[in-house]
Design a protein around this motif. Structure first.
Motif, PDB file in Angstrom:
ATOM      1  N   GLN A 103       0.866  -1.174   0.000  1.00 20.33           N
ATOM      2  CA  GLN A 103       0.000   0.000   0.000  1.00 20.33           C
ATOM      3  C   GLN A 103       0.900   1.221   0.000  1.00 20.33           C
ATOM      4  O   GLN A 103       1.891   1.276   0.720  1.00 20.33           O
ATOM      5  N   GLY A 104       0.535   2.218  -0.808  1.00 18.80           N
ATOM      6  CA  GLY A 104       1.347   3.424  -0.942  1.00 18.80           C
ATOM      7  C   GLY A 104       1.705   3.604  -2.399  1.00 18.80           C
ATOM      8  O   GLY A 104       1.092   2.976  -3.277  1.00 18.80           O
ATOM      9  N   GLY A 105       2.699   4.441  -2.670  1.00 18.13           N
ATOM     10  CA  GLY A 105       3.119   4.650  -4.058  1.00 18.13           C
ATOM     11  C   GLY A 105       3.847   3.430  -4.600  1.00 18.13           C
ATOM     12  O   GLY A 105       4.064   2.448  -3.877  1.00 18.13           O
ATOM     13  N   HIS A 106       4.222   3.510  -5.871  1.00 20.54           N
ATOM     14  CA  HIS A 106       4.922   2.376  -6.485  1.00 20.54           C
ATOM     15  C   HIS A 106       6.168   1.992  -5.699  1.00 20.54           C
ATOM     16  O   HIS A 106       6.969   2.846  -5.342  1.00 20.54           O
ATOM     17  N   GLY A 107       6.336   0.688  -5.472  1.00 26.32           N
ATOM     18  CA  GLY A 107       7.580   0.192  -4.904  1.00 26.32           C
ATOM     19  C   GLY A 107       8.434  -0.342  -6.041  1.00 26.32           C
ATOM     20  O   GLY A 107       7.896  -0.715  -7.090  1.00 26.32           O
ATOM     21  N   CYS A 108       9.759  -0.375  -5.853  1.00 23.73           N
ATOM     22  CA  CYS A 108      10.569  -0.965  -6.923  1.00 23.73           C
ATOM     23  C   CYS A 108      10.246  -2.455  -7.002  1.00 23.73           C
ATOM     24  O   CYS A 108       9.856  -3.076  -6.006  1.00 23.73           O
ATOM     25  N   LEU A 109      10.410  -3.025  -8.174  1.00 26.42           N
ATOM     26  CA  LEU A 109       9.868  -4.357  -8.431  1.00 26.42           C
ATOM     27  C   LEU A 109      10.707  -5.474  -7.832  1.00 26.42           C
ATOM     28  O   LEU A 109      10.184  -6.376  -7.206  1.00 26.42           O
ATOM     29  N   SER A 110      12.027  -5.406  -8.027  1.00 24.20           N
ATOM     30  CA  SER A 110      12.864  -6.483  -7.499  1.00 24.20           C
ATOM     31  C   SER A 110      14.085  -5.902  -6.789  1.00 24.20           C
ATOM     32  O   SER A 110      14.593  -4.838  -7.173  1.00 24.20           O
ATOM     33  N   ILE A 111      14.508  -6.598  -5.749  1.00 20.29           N
ATOM     34  CA  ILE A 111      15.655  -6.167  -4.951  1.00 20.29           C
ATOM     35  C   ILE A 111      16.539  -7.383  -4.684  1.00 20.29           C
ATOM     36  O   ILE A 111      16.099  -8.329  -4.011  1.00 20.29           O
ATOM     37  N   PRO A 112      17.764  -7.410  -5.201  1.00 24.85           N
ATOM     38  CA  PRO A 112      18.669  -8.519  -4.851  1.00 24.85           C
ATOM     39  C   PRO A 112      19.035  -8.451  -3.363  1.00 24.85           C
ATOM     40  O   PRO A 112      19.069  -7.358  -2.785  1.00 24.85           O
ATOM     41  N   PHE A 113      19.319  -9.612  -2.782  1.00 26.41           N
ATOM     42  CA  PHE A 113      19.729  -9.647  -1.373  1.00 26.41           C
ATOM     43  C   PHE A 113      20.923  -8.720  -1.124  1.00 26.41           C
ATOM     44  O   PHE A 113      21.135  -8.266  -0.013  1.00 26.41           O
ATOM     45  N   ALA A 114      21.721  -8.477  -2.164  1.00 29.46           N
ATOM     46  CA  ALA A 114      22.939  -7.679  -1.992  1.00 29.46           C
ATOM     47  C   ALA A 114      22.654  -6.191  -1.840  1.00 29.46           C
ATOM     48  O   ALA A 114      23.561  -5.425  -1.521  1.00 29.46           O
ATOM     49  N   ARG A 115      21.390  -5.768  -2.066  1.00 26.30           N
ATOM     50  CA  ARG A 115      21.128  -4.330  -2.135  1.00 26.30           C
ATOM     51  C   ARG A 115      20.084  -3.856  -1.122  1.00 26.30           C
ATOM     52  O   ARG A 115      19.157  -4.584  -0.774  1.00 26.30           O
ATOM     53  N   GLY A 116      20.275  -2.608  -0.697  1.00 29.95           N
ATOM     54  CA  GLY A 116      19.237  -1.918   0.047  1.00 29.95           C
ATOM     55  C   GLY A 116      19.035  -2.419   1.477  1.00 29.95           C
ATOM     56  O   GLY A 116      19.689  -3.350   1.933  1.00 29.95           O
ATOM     57  N   VAL A 117      18.103  -1.772   2.133  1.00 29.48           N
ATOM     58  CA  VAL A 117      17.758  -2.149   3.502  1.00 29.48           C
ATOM     59  C   VAL A 117      17.052  -3.506   3.492  1.00 29.48           C
ATOM     60  O   VAL A 117      17.295  -4.360   4.350  1.00 29.48           O
ATOM     61  N   CYS A 118      16.190  -3.695   2.483  1.00 30.05           N
ATOM     62  CA  CYS A 118      15.486  -4.978   2.378  1.00 30.05           C
ATOM     63  C   CYS A 118      16.475  -6.125   2.170  1.00 30.05           C
ATOM     64  O   CYS A 118      16.323  -7.200   2.767  1.00 30.05           O
ATOM     65  N   GLY A 119      17.484  -5.891   1.326  1.00 30.33           N
ATOM     66  CA  GLY A 119      18.486  -6.919   1.090  1.00 30.33           C
ATOM     67  C   GLY A 119      19.266  -7.257   2.356  1.00 30.33           C
ATOM     68  O   GLY A 119      19.537  -8.426   2.637  1.00 30.33           O
ATOM     69  N   LYS A 120      19.600  -6.228   3.128  1.00 31.35           N
ATOM     70  CA  LYS A 120      20.334  -6.470   4.383  1.00 31.35           C
ATOM     71  C   LYS A 120      19.488  -7.310   5.337  1.00 31.35           C
ATOM     72  O   LYS A 120      19.980  -8.250   5.966  1.00 31.35           O
ATOM     73  N   CYS A 121      18.212  -6.983   5.438  1.00 31.99           N
ATOM     74  CA  CYS A 121      17.315  -7.753   6.304  1.00 31.99           C
ATOM     75  C   CYS A 121      17.244  -9.208   5.840  1.00 31.99           C
ATOM     76  O   CYS A 121      17.301 -10.130   6.654  1.00 31.99           O
ATOM     77  N   ALA A 122      17.136  -9.406   4.523  1.00 35.17           N
ATOM     78  CA  ALA A 122      17.038 -10.769   3.982  1.00 35.17           C
ATOM     79  C   ALA A 122      18.341 -11.546   4.211  1.00 35.17           C
ATOM     80  O   ALA A 122      18.315 -12.735   4.538  1.00 35.17           O
ATOM     81  N   ARG A 123      19.478 -10.861   4.059  1.00 36.37           N
ATOM     82  CA  ARG A 123      20.787 -11.519   4.266  1.00 36.37           C
ATOM     83  C   ARG A 123      20.975 -11.933   5.716  1.00 36.37           C
ATOM     84  O   ARG A 123      21.377 -13.054   6.008  1.00 36.37           O
ATOM     85  N   ASP A 124      20.678 -11.003   6.617  1.00 35.31           N
ATOM     86  CA  ASP A 124      20.956 -11.231   8.039  1.00 35.31           C
ATOM     87  C   ASP A 124      19.813 -11.937   8.762  1.00 35.31           C
ATOM     88  O   ASP A 124      19.979 -12.386   9.902  1.00 35.31           O
ATOM     89  N   LYS A 125      18.612 -11.958   8.105  1.00 33.24           N
ATOM     90  CA  LYS A 125      17.406 -12.525   8.739  1.00 33.24           C
ATOM     91  C   LYS A 125      17.140 -11.861  10.091  1.00 33.24           C
ATOM     92  O   LYS A 125      16.726 -12.509  11.061  1.00 33.24           O
ATOM     93  N   LYS A 126      17.368 -10.548  10.110  1.00 32.24           N
ATOM     94  CA  LYS A 126      17.125  -9.781  11.337  1.00 32.24           C
ATOM     95  C   LYS A 126      16.478  -8.457  10.965  1.00 32.24           C
ATOM     96  O   LYS A 126      16.759  -7.900   9.890  1.00 32.24           O
ATOM     97  N   THR A 127      15.676  -7.931  11.872  1.00 31.01           N
ATOM     98  CA  THR A 127      15.020  -6.641  11.642  1.00 31.01           C
ATOM     99  C   THR A 127      16.066  -5.532  11.530  1.00 31.01           C
ATOM    100  O   THR A 127      17.039  -5.505  12.283  1.00 31.01           O
ATOM    101  N   VAL A 128      15.840  -4.628  10.572  1.00 34.32           N
ATOM    102  CA  VAL A 128      16.724  -3.475  10.381  1.00 34.32           C
ATOM    103  C   VAL A 128      15.894  -2.207  10.571  1.00 34.32           C
ATOM    104  O   VAL A 128      14.849  -2.048   9.933  1.00 34.32           O
ATOM    105  N   ILE A 129      16.355  -1.324  11.448  1.00 35.00           N
ATOM    106  CA  ILE A 129      15.731  -0.016  11.640  1.00 35.00           C
ATOM    107  C   ILE A 129      16.705   1.038  11.118  1.00 35.00           C
ATOM    108  O   ILE A 129      17.871   1.054  11.514  1.00 35.00           O
ATOM    109  N   VAL A 130      16.218   1.888  10.216  1.00 34.41           N
ATOM    110  CA  VAL A 130      17.051   2.964   9.669  1.00 34.41           C
ATOM    111  C   VAL A 130      16.411   4.298  10.035  1.00 34.41           C
ATOM    112  O   VAL A 130      15.330   4.640   9.541  1.00 34.41           O
ATOM    113  N   ASP A 131      17.078   5.044  10.917  1.00 37.67           N
ATOM    114  CA  ASP A 131      16.531   6.339  11.364  1.00 37.67           C
ATOM    115  C   ASP A 131      16.605   7.399  10.278  1.00 37.67           C
ATOM    116  O   ASP A 131      15.771   8.302  10.231  1.00 37.67           O
TER     117      ASP A 131
END
Ligand code: SME
Length: 150
Positions: free
Chosen positions: A60-88
């Motif tokens: 829900q919200g505006g367009h999200g980017c379609l695909s994110i490799p595990f190597a990239r972004g905050v989402c990728g870091k969360c997927a790699r580490d399998k831990k919640t990431v908070i970015v202030d």
């Protein structure tokens, strides 16, 4: 004023009772969180659809980017580490993927399936700086755990 997580979790629990379909559950959670919490300006899931790759799921919200490799972004870091990431401050996070220029902070929570494998991440973005804390992490982890892991 936003609703409390207790109310949101109760409503989500009632809505998804008896539903055993990840996409339907993701759509329900994204909708409920986005419309219940004012500081949440984008809420959505990125699903693990191939090795080391996340693909957009219900959001829900505006367009999200379609695909994110595990190597990239905050989402990728969360997927790699399998831990919640908070970015202030997203501008201070090297490699942050900006889907909306208005985003200032975000939280990404890992989502595990019944067998304990990572099936998705839940990404919540805010236009407010430092909008997320450990209480958000605990509640979102609990909500995803109850919805997908049991
Ligand atoms: N900011 C995320 C990408 C997803 S969008 O914000 C919806 C990231 O850096 O992984």
């Amino acid at each position: 004023m936003s609703e409390s997580y207790t109310e949101i979790e109760a409503r989500v629990g009632a809505l998804i009772a008896g539903i055993d379909d990840d996409i339907a559950i993701m759509a329900t959670i994204a909708c409920e969180l986005f419309h219940s919490v004012e500081r949440f300006h984008w809420v959505g899931f990125y699903r693990v659809t191939a090795p080391q790759m996340l693909l957009i799921g219900p959001y829900q919200g505006g367009h999200g980017c379609l695909s994110i490799p595990f190597a990239r972004g905050v989402c990728g870091k969360c997927a790699r580490d399998k831990k919640t990431v908070i970015v202030d401050d997203v501008e201070a996070f090297e490699g942050h993927i900006a889907c909306a220029s208005s985003t200032r902070s975000e939280i990404v929570v890992p989502v595990f399936g019944k067998d304990g494998t990572l099936i998705a991440v839940l990404d919540v973005d805010s236009d407010d700086p430092a909008a997320f804390d450990e209480a958000d992490a605990a509640a979102l982890e609990r909500m995803c755990g109850a919805a997908f892991s049991v």
